[in-house]
Design a protein around this motif. Sequence first.
Motif: not given
Length: 186
Positions: A31-35, A39-41, A82-87, A92-99
């Motif tokens: 709900e937050i990400a789709s609205r 402005d979502t990472v 899913e369904p986050l992947a469709r957004l 934006r999508l970032i990979d992180k190596p740690a916590n």
Amino acid sequence: MHLCIDMQRLFAEKTEWQVPWLPKVLPAVFEIASRHTADTVFTRFAPPTTPEATSGAWRNFYERWPQMTGEAIDPGLLDLVEPLARLVPPARLIDKPANSAFSRPGLAAALRRRGITTLVVTGGETDVCVLATVMQAIDLGFRVVLPTDALCSTSDGAHDTVVDLFGARFSSQVEATTTGELLRRW
């Protein structure tokens, strides 16, 4: 900015790191990400290929969990649920190596360049990656908003303790709220 931590198949499916209540918070996170998609990472926890590809405490960690390294897992488990992947995109999508999300070099600087001063943090786990991200965000000077119904953990007690900690010790920098209240005010 909405910073959604590690809502990946790796934690949603039957793996050694499954977070059983990830599906329960997924509707609130969505709900937050789709609205606020632009402005979502989304972050993805990206394990190293082998334990030997890391050092120090991380090497010890992956020697304990070799079945969760890049060479051992299905690469699709790193995907967002899913369904986050469709957004993505426009999210934006970032990979992180740690916590912490801020273990990704340049994230804090990129947020500052955009004039971001407040982070809405969702995802999991409350007592691991979310905790690390929030603590580093505080140190970097960001205000943090936590919709607690959009956070998950494998431990109810640890989740509750961390949420209580933020309210008791960090109330000037961290605001605990609900998804509904957040969306009314955003």
